[in-house]
Design a protein around this motif. Structure first.
Motif, PDB file in Angstrom:
ATOM      1  N   LEU A  62     -47.418   0.813  -6.550  1.00  0.00           N
ATOM      2  CA  LEU A  62     -48.851   1.062  -6.408  1.00  0.00           C
ATOM      3  C   LEU A  62     -49.616   0.666  -7.665  1.00  0.00           C
ATOM      4  O   LEU A  62     -50.717   0.115  -7.595  1.00  0.00           O
ATOM      5  N   ALA A  63     -49.021   0.953  -8.816  1.00  0.00           N
ATOM      6  CA  ALA A  63     -49.684   0.640 -10.078  1.00  0.00           C
ATOM      7  C   ALA A  63     -49.893  -0.864 -10.238  1.00  0.00           C
ATOM      8  O   ALA A  63     -50.816  -1.296 -10.938  1.00  0.00           O
ATOM      9  N   GLU A  64     -49.055  -1.652  -9.563  1.00  0.00           N
ATOM     10  CA  GLU A  64     -49.211  -3.105  -9.620  1.00  0.00           C
ATOM     11  C   GLU A  64     -49.948  -3.651  -8.408  1.00  0.00           C
ATOM     12  O   GLU A  64     -49.947  -4.862  -8.165  1.00  0.00           O
ATOM     13  N   GLY A  65     -50.578  -2.765  -7.662  1.00  0.00           N
ATOM     14  CA  GLY A  65     -51.421  -3.203  -6.544  1.00  0.00           C
ATOM     15  C   GLY A  65     -50.676  -3.525  -5.273  1.00  0.00           C
ATOM     16  O   GLY A  65     -51.227  -4.162  -4.371  1.00  0.00           O
ATOM     17  N   VAL A  66     -49.428  -3.074  -5.150  1.00  0.00           N
ATOM     18  CA  VAL A  66     -48.619  -3.376  -3.971  1.00  0.00           C
ATOM     19  C   VAL A  66     -48.498  -2.117  -3.114  1.00  0.00           C
ATOM     20  O   VAL A  66     -48.071  -1.068  -3.595  1.00  0.00           O
ATOM     21  N   ARG A  67     -48.863  -2.253  -1.865  1.00  0.00           N
ATOM     22  CA  ARG A  67     -48.783  -1.143  -0.926  1.00  0.00           C
ATOM     23  C   ARG A  67     -47.704  -1.423   0.112  1.00  0.00           C
ATOM     24  O   ARG A  67     -47.593  -2.537   0.616  1.00  0.00           O
ATOM     25  N   VAL A  68     -46.923  -0.408   0.431  1.00  0.00           N
ATOM     26  CA  VAL A  68     -45.829  -0.516   1.396  1.00  0.00           C
ATOM     27  C   VAL A  68     -46.271   0.105   2.716  1.00  0.00           C
ATOM     28  O   VAL A  68     -46.861   1.192   2.744  1.00  0.00           O
ATOM     29  N   ASP A  69     -45.973  -0.580   3.808  1.00  0.00           N
ATOM     30  CA  ASP A  69     -46.397  -0.083   5.118  1.00  0.00           C
ATOM     31  C   ASP A  69     -45.464   0.997   5.651  1.00  0.00           C
ATOM     32  O   ASP A  69     -45.910   2.028   6.143  1.00  0.00           O
ATOM     33  N   ARG A  70     -44.152   0.778   5.546  1.00  0.00           N
ATOM     34  CA  ARG A  70     -43.188   1.699   6.144  1.00  0.00           C
ATOM     35  C   ARG A  70     -41.971   1.849   5.233  1.00  0.00           C
ATOM     36  O   ARG A  70     -41.621   0.926   4.494  1.00  0.00           O
ATOM     37  N   CYS A  71     -41.322   3.004   5.315  1.00  0.00           N
ATOM     38  CA  CYS A  71     -40.103   3.194   4.536  1.00  0.00           C
ATOM     39  C   CYS A  71     -39.204   4.217   5.215  1.00  0.00           C
ATOM     40  O   CYS A  71     -39.610   4.925   6.137  1.00  0.00           O
ATOM     41  N   VAL A  72     -37.971   4.277   4.740  1.00  0.00           N
ATOM     42  CA  VAL A  72     -37.037   5.355   5.060  1.00  0.00           C
ATOM     43  C   VAL A  72     -36.730   6.051   3.741  1.00  0.00           C
ATOM     44  O   VAL A  72     -36.134   5.448   2.841  1.00  0.00           O
ATOM     45  N   ASP A  73     -37.164   7.299   3.613  1.00  0.00           N
ATOM     46  CA  ASP A  73     -36.848   8.076   2.425  1.00  0.00           C
ATOM     47  C   ASP A  73     -35.538   8.810   2.705  1.00  0.00           C
ATOM     48  O   ASP A  73     -35.492   9.792   3.445  1.00  0.00           O
ATOM     49  N   LEU A  74     -34.456   8.320   2.125  1.00  0.00           N
ATOM     50  CA  LEU A  74     -33.130   8.841   2.446  1.00  0.00           C
ATOM     51  C   LEU A  74     -32.945  10.288   2.000  1.00  0.00           C
ATOM     52  O   LEU A  74     -32.243  11.058   2.663  1.00  0.00           O
ATOM     53  N   SER A  75     -33.560  10.656   0.883  1.00  0.00           N
ATOM     54  CA  SER A  75     -33.408  12.034   0.401  1.00  0.00           C
ATOM     55  C   SER A  75     -34.038  13.027   1.370  1.00  0.00           C
ATOM     56  O   SER A  75     -33.426  14.032   1.747  1.00  0.00           O
ATOM     57  N   LEU A  76     -35.281  12.759   1.771  1.00  0.00           N
ATOM     58  CA  LEU A  76     -35.953  13.652   2.705  1.00  0.00           C
ATOM     59  C   LEU A  76     -35.252  13.667   4.054  1.00  0.00           C
ATOM     60  O   LEU A  76     -35.085  14.728   4.675  1.00  0.00           O
TER      61      LEU A  76
END
Length: 569
Positions: A62-76
């Motif tokens: 985010l700090a570099e201006g990149v936004r992610v649409d979808r993810c899998v958060d393995l910990s959660l």
């Protein structure tokens, strides 16, 4: 398509591309400093990113201006699948504990159910859960992902779990985005509000003038010239010496007492709380560049509700909301879902009578119109009693009437309570299951059944069983409400994209900046603010459809397009 990200060393990042069956078909070595570019390019193919912990990966993007649409958060996802009754027979659920498991356990506590309820909307988590798998290399991350996919595919209800894991992971992205963008905050207005309520900013360590004056009134009324009203033990002794029959210094108990000290003491407690929780020191610590950047912890409570690591984002008092001001040319779209938990109970139980009571109107007024109770206040008290297990007082008196009018809804929470009293597990709409009571609880229940048990043992066991039953009674409702809220925000985030110029940074278009269980704030350019308000309501309807299908339960949302948060309430 999925892309697994892992960082086996500080200098090395590995990205593994997988097809829909989780088979590897490409692997990339990413040089230090090139990750943001790689992710931005890959985002054009709309992958779902797989990583150990969103908090470890997303903020730097985010700090570099990149936004992610979808993810899998393995910990959660791991925490959910480990406990869920839907995946209880999976290899992941049956495996011995590993680095992917959260460290916290519910054990050896004298009042375990009470401790769970202490993690309520006003509480901060002392610290985030450990970064599960943070040191894992690509093999470990990929193996965990495949275990999770197998657990979902082999579960009793794969569709429910897939939706829950997707919503939970989307929540992690949203939390990071809200921390990055921040809630607009005017420190000059905050200082003015504090000065009006407390007096001018004092020297470090000193009480504000108004607090000191109230402390003097308290000392005078109690005849205790050296009393420190911030010491609960000293204050309680002083109250008792003055002849007040009190067991604590809690405000609700003090309000029942008639004495000249009560008014200044209650005012002191209220302003002291403001000074310590959201005073000048808080402002210095948490406001940067005109923004409040809270550190949210998705899933920080066992029911799936969020917590915060600091800053008190889940308890912003009304006294300081006037400092939350939209930027010039922008608006705040403030929205909250009306009577969320009772409506969730309606959907969970498929109680058509209760659905009809809330269709197109205030649910509590609908309960009155049904003839179950005679006034709105009674409807609210009765519903809270049903969901939280109140059996005495006004709630206890009204419960039988509520049960006759809405038998399916009341039966559902009663069955959840009985399950908890037996030590059984209950499960939310999408598949989050409650923890089992710990060893201390089980030992107490066992002692009550022993041949040499005493009446005291039996009373203690019954009390603890009822407490745990109160927890499970509310768990199914609160956890399902948390799932609805995640779906609401995930849908809203997706729809806000259509109002954002392509390729823009997140802060350049309408974006979520605040969340409180059933309330959100979107910071939006003025020319799209009304569209955002419509989008918020449409997203709420979609969240209801995702959880309850065609069952006719309404989720009305109240929205306000304002310049300052204080104007919304």
């Amino acid at each position: 398509m999925h892309i697994v990200l892992a960082r086996p060393t500080v200098e090395r990042t590995v990205a593994i591309e997988l097809d829909d069956d989780a088979n590897e078909f490409a692997e990339h070595e990413i040089a230090k400093g090139e990750l943001a570019h790689f992710v931005a390019e890959a985002e054009k193919r709309r992958p779902r990113w797989v990583w150990n912990d969103t908090r470890a990966w997303y903020p730097s993007l985010l700090a570099e201006g990149v936004r992610v649409d979808r993810c899998v958060d393995l910990s959660l996802s791991h925490r959910i699948l480990r406990l869920s009754t839907l995946s209880a027979r999976s290899e992941l659920a049956l495996a011995p504990p590993s680095g992917w498991d959260a460290a916290a356990t519910l054990d050896e506590q004298p009042g375990e159910a009470a401790a769970l309820f202490d993690l309520h909307p006003d509480g901060d988590a002392a610290e985030a859960a450990p970064d599960a798998g943070s040191a894992a290399g690509p093999t470990s991350v990929l193996a965990e992902f495949r275990l999770q996919q197998a657990a979902v595919a082999g579960s009793q209800e794969p569709g429910r779990l897939r939706l829950l894991l997707a919503a939970e992971s989307a929540g992690a992205l949203i939390a990071a985005e809200m921390q990055y963008a921040g809630l607009p905050w005017r420190s000059d207005l905050h200082d003015a509000l504090l000065s009006e309520l407390l007096g001018p900013r004092p020297m470090t360590g000193a009480r504000p003038a108004k607090l000191e004056a109230l402390a003097g009134e308290v000392r005078s009324a109690l005849g205790a010239p050296s009393l420190n009203p911030d010491s609960q033990a000293d204050l309680l002794r002083a109250l008792r010496r003055a002849g007040l029959v009190v067991t604590s210094t809690r405000s609700w108990e003090l309000k029942k007492v008639e004495h000249p000290v009560i008014a200044p003491l209650l005012e002191y407690k209220k302003l002291s709380r403001l000074a310590s929780a959201n005073g000048w020191a808080w402002m210095d610590s948490w406001i940067r560049d005109g923004r409040f950047h809270p550190d949210y912890i998705p899933g920080g409570v066992v029911t799936g509700r969020w917590a915060t690591k600091g800053g008190g984002a889940l308890q912003l008092p009304r006294q300081v909301r006037g400092a939350v001001v939209a930027d010039p040319g922008w608006k705040l779209v403030v929205a909250d879902a009306a009577q969320l938990e009772p409506r969730i109970l309606t959907g969970l139980s498929a109680d058509t009578a209760m659905a009809a009571a809330g269709r197109g109107k205030d649910l509590y007024e609908g309960i009155v119109a049904s003839g179950a109770v005679d006034e709105r206040a009674h409807a609210k008290v009765a519903m809270l009693g049903a969901m939280y297990g109140a059996t005495t007082g006004e709630s206890g008196r009204l419960m039988p009437r509520l049960a006759r009018a809405f038998p399916k809804a009341i039966r559902m929470v009663e069955e959840a309570a009985r399950a908890g009293e037996r030590g059984d597990v209950v499960t939310s709409r999408l598949g989050r299951s409650s923890p089992r009571p710990g060893a201390a609880w089980l030992q107490t229940q066992g002692s009550a059944s022993a041949p040499d048990s005493t009446e005291a043992d039996e009373r203690r066991a019954r009390s603890q069983a009822r407490d745990w039953g109160r927890f499970t009674r509310n768990f199914v409702v609160q956890a399902s409400a948390a799932e609805w809220a995640l779906c609401w925000m995930a849908e809203l985030r997706k729809r806000l994209d259509s109002l954002t110029p392509p390729g823009s940074r997140i802060e350049h278009g309408p974006h979520l900046v605040y969340f409180l269980h059933d309330e959100v704030i979107v910071h939006a350019p003025e020319d799209v603010a009304d569209d955002v308000a419509d989008t918020v309501a449409a997203s709420a309807r979609e969240a209801g459809r995702l959880l309850f299908g065609a069952f006719p339960v309404d989720f009305p949302v109240t929205t306000a397009v304002v310049d300052t948060y204080a104007e919304a309430k």
